[in-house]
Enzyme design. Structure first.
Site, PDB file in Angstrom:
ATOM      1  N   GLU A 143     -87.848 -22.514 -40.693  1.00 15.01           N
ATOM      2  CA  GLU A 143     -87.506 -23.757 -39.999  1.00 15.01           C
ATOM      3  C   GLU A 143     -88.617 -24.151 -39.034  1.00 15.01           C
ATOM      4  O   GLU A 143     -88.393 -24.883 -38.075  1.00 15.01           O
ATOM      5  CB  GLU A 143     -86.149 -23.631 -39.303  1.00 15.01           C
ATOM      6  CG  GLU A 143     -84.990 -23.533 -40.302  1.00 15.01           C
ATOM      7  CD  GLU A 143     -83.616 -23.556 -39.662  1.00 15.01           C
ATOM      8  OE1 GLU A 143     -83.523 -23.869 -38.455  1.00 15.01           O
ATOM      9  OE2 GLU A 143     -82.632 -23.279 -40.366  1.00 15.01           O
ATOM     10  N   ASP A 199     -90.150 -34.256 -28.143  1.00 13.67           N
ATOM     11  CA  ASP A 199     -90.578 -33.226 -29.089  1.00 13.67           C
ATOM     12  C   ASP A 199     -91.465 -32.245 -28.321  1.00 13.67           C
ATOM     13  O   ASP A 199     -92.440 -32.659 -27.666  1.00 13.67           O
ATOM     14  CB  ASP A 199     -91.359 -33.881 -30.233  1.00 13.67           C
ATOM     15  CG  ASP A 199     -91.704 -32.901 -31.348  1.00 13.67           C
ATOM     16  OD1 ASP A 199     -92.081 -31.748 -31.057  1.00 13.67           O
ATOM     17  OD2 ASP A 199     -91.612 -33.306 -32.530  1.00 13.67           O
ATOM     18  N   PHE A 229     -72.702 -23.305 -34.772  1.00 13.24           N
ATOM     19  CA  PHE A 229     -73.674 -22.357 -34.230  1.00 13.24           C
ATOM     20  C   PHE A 229     -73.262 -21.866 -32.840  1.00 13.24           C
ATOM     21  O   PHE A 229     -73.456 -20.697 -32.497  1.00 13.24           O
ATOM     22  CB  PHE A 229     -75.064 -23.004 -34.152  1.00 13.24           C
ATOM     23  CG  PHE A 229     -75.694 -23.241 -35.498  1.00 13.24           C
ATOM     24  CD1 PHE A 229     -75.314 -22.486 -36.592  1.00 13.24           C
ATOM     25  CD2 PHE A 229     -76.665 -24.215 -35.665  1.00 13.24           C
ATOM     26  CE1 PHE A 229     -75.893 -22.695 -37.844  1.00 13.24           C
ATOM     27  CE2 PHE A 229     -77.259 -24.432 -36.910  1.00 13.24           C
ATOM     28  CZ  PHE A 229     -76.867 -23.664 -37.996  1.00 13.24           C
ATOM     29  N   GLU A 261     -84.821 -21.101 -29.944  1.00 18.45           N
ATOM     30  CA  GLU A 261     -83.931 -20.657 -31.016  1.00 18.45           C
ATOM     31  C   GLU A 261     -84.254 -21.510 -32.243  1.00 18.45           C
ATOM     32  O   GLU A 261     -83.484 -22.382 -32.653  1.00 18.45           O
ATOM     33  CB  GLU A 261     -82.474 -20.826 -30.606  1.00 18.45           C
ATOM     34  CG  GLU A 261     -81.485 -20.257 -31.590  1.00 18.45           C
ATOM     35  CD  GLU A 261     -80.074 -20.807 -31.369  1.00 18.45           C
ATOM     36  OE1 GLU A 261     -79.281 -20.715 -32.312  1.00 18.45           O
ATOM     37  OE2 GLU A 261     -79.789 -21.339 -30.288  1.00 18.45           O
TER      38      GLU A 261
END
Length: 646
Positions: free
Chosen positions: A455, A430, A337, A446
Site C-alpha cells: 500500500e 498529503d 479497522f 499505519e
C-alpha cells in the site's frame, strides 16, 4: 437432524451427515427409514446394478425403459434436491480393455447423470477409477461437464497411503501399496481442465497417509468424506470410536465444510439395551451408533472465537487490495479497522517505549516530544499516542496529517470532543507535499498492507521522513514481506471463471480457508525507516527456492500466499506471518498471488519462485514467475493488470 449447532457456523455444510445405501426400488421408504434413523441425506444408486445398455439392444419392442430407482414423482423435487446424492453404478469402467464393457460404461454414465440432472440432484458420486489410467473416463466426464447444469460431480478417491519409494513419484498400479491417491485425482482433474463442478469424495479407511500428505487435501475441492465402518475402533464400553488421527482428520473436515458420509455394514455388536440407537419402525437403524459418534465429534469442537465469527463471511472471498493514495477510504472501512483493538494496543506500547527512551524520567515534566501521525485517518493512532504519553508521564505535541477531507471532518470533531485542542494540530494534506513547521521526534504511521509494502508505505514515508529529526524514531521501524506456495482449488477456480489473463495477474486480499500451505514462508522484501540514503530506491528483486516435505507427496501449486511482519519499535512487533502472527488481530488478511497455470511439484524437486517490486513515475507493481520444476509465464509484465497508483 444435523449433527449439532455451533455459533456462527450456520452455513457450514459439514453439520449434515449422509449414509451410503444399496439400490432400492422403493426410494420413499429408503429415504424415510434413514431420515428417521438420524441421517440427513442418502448416497444412493439410481440404476438397478444388473442393468447393462448392451442387454437392452436385444429388446424387440425397441422401447426399453431404464431400470431407475422409481420415477421422479415418487419424491418431491425438494426431497430429491436436499436428501439424495446420486451414486453412479460402481461397475462402470471406461478404461477397460473389454470393448463391450467400455461401451456399456460410457452409455450408462451419460444415462445416469442425465437422469440425476432431470431429478435436480445437487451432486452425483462417480466411482473411483479402476486403474492408474483414467484417460477415457476423464474424457467422458469432461464432455458431460461442458453441458451440465449446476450439479456437482464427486469423484470417489481412496485415501490411500503413499510411500517415498514411488518411482518418479508415479504410482504403478491401483493394487500397489505404493499408490498416492492424490496423483490419481490430479491426473483426472487436469484432464477435465480443473472444472469447478468436479470435486472429490475421499474414502476414509482404517489406515491414513502421513500428516503432510493429508494436509494437501484441505486445499483441494473436497466435498465429502466417506467413512467406512471398518475405520472405527471399539471403546471400552463396546461402542465404535475413531483413533486420534482419524478424529483430527474429521475435525479438519468439519472446519472446511466437508460433509461426512457413513458407509458399510455394522461391525460392532452393541451392548444390549444401548440407548444410542433410534428405532425406524420396529427396527433400530444399524448405523446409528456410528452417526452418534460423528455427531459427538462435531459437537465437541471448540466454539468459533469472536475473530473467527467476524472473518467467517470473508473466507476465500477475493478482494482487490486498497488503493490508499488514489482513493479515499469510506467510513465503513475506517469502522472495521478501528475495531481491531489489538493493533492499537501494540502501537501504544511502541510509542510508550519510544517516549521513555527519548525523554528520561528527570526531564519528563519539561521536555515536550513532537510526534507526527502521518495518515491519521479518523484518529485511532492519535488516541493511542496520547494514551502512551499519559501512561508514561511524557508531554506531547501532536500533528495529525491526513489527506482524506472526509476523515478530517471526523478528526476535528474528535479533537473538540476529547478537549485536545492545545495538544493536537490537524493538517489536511498529503504527507508527501506538506511543509512541516518543525521537525518531529517520532513519526507514527499505519500504512502497511497485507504484503507490508503493497500500500506504498515506503513511498509515503520517503516523502514524510524529510521532517523527521536526524535521530528521530519511525514507528514502524521496519517491515518484511513473506511468501509461501499454496494449494487452493477454490480460489483458482474463482479466478479462472473470469476467463481472462487480467484476473490471474492481480494480487488479492483474502481470508485463506480452504488452503494447503505446502512449505514454510520465506522473507521477500524488507524496508527500514528512517532511510537516510541520498539515492533511495524502493525497487526490489528476490529469488526463493521452496522444498516440499518429502512425506507430502506431489502437490499442486495454485499460487503464493503473502504476509508481513513489522517491527514497530525494538521488541514490539505486529504481523500476520503465520509463525509469528499477532494473536486476535483481524486488520489484515493475507494477500494471494495466483499462477495462470498451476504447477505440479513432486517430492525432492525444488520450486523456484522469482518476484520483482517495480517502481515507475506514477505506479508501483509486482511481477512474478516460477522457473522450476517448469517455467510459468511472467505475470503482470509492466504492471499491465495490477498496479498501485502513486
Amino acid at each position: 437432524m444435523p449433527l449439532g449447532e455451533r455459533k456462527g457456523d450456520e452455513k457450514n455444510d459439514s453439520k449434515y451427515c449422509g449414509v451410503e445405501t444399496d439400490f432400492d426400488n422403493n426410494m420413499p421408504q429408503l429415504l424415510a427409514s434413514n431420515i428417521r434413523g438420524g441421517f440427513d441425506f442418502l448416497v444412493a444408486p439410481l440404476m438397478e446394478p444388473n442393468y447393462r445398455p448392451s442387454l437392452s439392444e436385444n429388446c424387440e419392442s425397441g422401447s426399453y425403459v431404464l431400470p431407475c430407482a422409481g420415477s421422479d414423482i415418487e419424491l418431491s423435487p425438494s426431497q430429491w434436491s436436499s436428501h439424495v446424492v446420486g451414486k453412479i453404478s460402481n461397475w462402470i469402467d471406461l478404461d477397460s480393455v473389454d470393448e463391450r464393457l467400455r461401451r456399456d460404461s460410457e452409455i450408462s454414465l451419460k444415462q445416469e447423470i442425465a437422469w440425476a440432472s432431470h431429478l435436480s440432484l445437487q451432486a452425483c458420486l462417480l466411482p473411483a477409477p479402476k486403474g492408474v489410467s483414467c484417460v477415457n473416463y476423464a474424457r467422458c466426464v469432461n464432455q458431460i461437464l461442458q453441458n451440465l447444469n449446476n450439479m456437482q460431480l464427486w469423484l470417489r478417491i481412496p485415501l490411500k497411503k503413499s510411500h517415498d519409494n514411488i518411482p518418479n513419484g508415479k504410482p504403478n498400479s491401483m493394487d500397489d501399496g505404493n499408490v498416492d491417491s492424490w496423483e490419481l485425482w490430479n491426473a483426472f482433474r487436469v484432464l477435465c481442465e480443473h472444472h469447478n463442478q468436479l470435486s472429490v469424495a475421499l474414502d476414509v479407511s482404517h489406515s491414513l497417509p502421513s500428516v503432510n500428505s493429508l494436509l494437501r487435501w484441505f486445499g483441494e475441492s473436497v466435498r465429502a468424506a466417506i467413512v467406512n465402518t471398518s475405520a472405527f475402533l471399539t471403546n471400552a464400553r463396546g461402542y465404535p470410536c475413531l483413533s486420534k488421527r482419524h478424529q483430527k482428520l474429521l475435525t479438519g473436515f468439519f472446519h472446511h465444510s466437508v460433509q461426512i458420509v457413513v458407509s458399510g455394514q455394522p461391525v460392532h455388536s452393541l451392548p444390549l439395551g444401548s440407548s444410542g440407537s433410534v428405532k425406524t419402525g420396529t427396527q433400530q437403524h444399524p448405523l446409528r451408533a456410528y452417526l452418534d459418534y460423528v455427531g459427538y465429534l462435531y459437537q465437541n469442537m471448540d466454539a468459533l472465537s469472536e475473530q473467527e465469527r467476524f472473518e467467517f463471511g470473508y473466507r476465500d472471498f477475493l478482494q482487490s487490495p486498497l488503493q490508499p493514495l488514489m482513493d479515499n477510504l469510506e467510513a465503513q472501512t475506517y469502522e472495521i479497522f478501528e475495531k481491531d483493538t489489538v493493533k492499537y494496543v501494540q502501537y501504544q506500547r511502541a510509542v510508550a517505549n519510544a517516549l521513555m527512551d527519548r525523554v528520561p524520567d528527570e526531564k519528563a515534566s519539561t521536555v515536550t516530544t513532537v510526534l507526527m501521525v502521518v495518515g491519521a485517518g479518523r484518529g485511532p493512532l492519535v488516541r493511542a499516542s496520547l494514551q502512551a504519553a499519559e501512561e508514561t508521564g511524557r508531554k506531547l505535541r501532536v500533528y495529525a496529517v491526513e489527506k482524506n477531507p472526509n476523515a478530517i471532518v471526523t478528526l476535528h470533531s474528535l479533537v473538540r470532543l476529547e478537549g485536545w485542542e492545545e495538544t493536537v494540530t490537524i493538517v489536511s494534506s498529503d504527507m508527501r507535499r506538506w511543509e512541516a513547521p518543525e521537525k518531529a521526534d517520532i513519526l507514527v504511521s499505519e500504512l502497511l498492507g497485507s504484503f507490508g509494502d503493497n500500500e506504498l508505505s515506503p513511498e509515503c514515508l520517503d516523502g514524510a521522513e524529510r521532517f523527521l529529526k536526524q535521530n528521530g524514531i519511525s514507528i514502524p521501524s521496519s517491515y518484511t514481506s513473506f511468501i509461501q506456495p499454496v494449494t487452493t482449488s477454490k480460489l483458482y477456480n474463482d479466478i479462472k471463471s473470469h476467463k481472462d489473463v487480467v484476473h490471474f495477474e492481480t494480487a488479492y486480499v483474502v481470508k485463506l480457508h480452504r488452503v494447503a500451505r505446502l512449505a514454510a514462508p520465506q522473507p521477500v522484501f524488507t524496508f527500514t525507516h528512517p532511510e537516510h540514503s541520498i539515492k533511495k530506491d524502493n525497487s526490489r528483486y528476490t529469488r526463493l527456492q521452496f522444498e516440499i516435505p518429502i512425506d507430502t507427496g506431489s502437490a499442486m501449486v495454485h499460487g503464493f500466499a503473502g504476509y508481513f511482519d513489522a517491527v514497530l519499535y525494538k521488541d514490539v512487533h505486529l504481523g500476520i506471518e503465520p509463525s509469528t502472527a499477532t494473536p486476535n488481530m483481524f486488520s489484515w488478511f493475507p494477500i494471494f498471488f495466483p499462477l495462470r497455470t498451476p504447477v505440479c511439484v513432486q517430492p525432492g524437486i525444488p520450486l523456484d519462485f522469482h518476484m520483482w517490486r517495480c517502481c515507475g513515475s506514477s505506479k508501483v507493481w509486482y511481477e512474478w514467475c516460477v522457473t522450476s520444476p517448469s517455467a510459468s509465464p511472467m505475470h503482470n509484465s509492466n504492471g499491465r493488470s495490477y498496479w498501485v497508483g502513486l
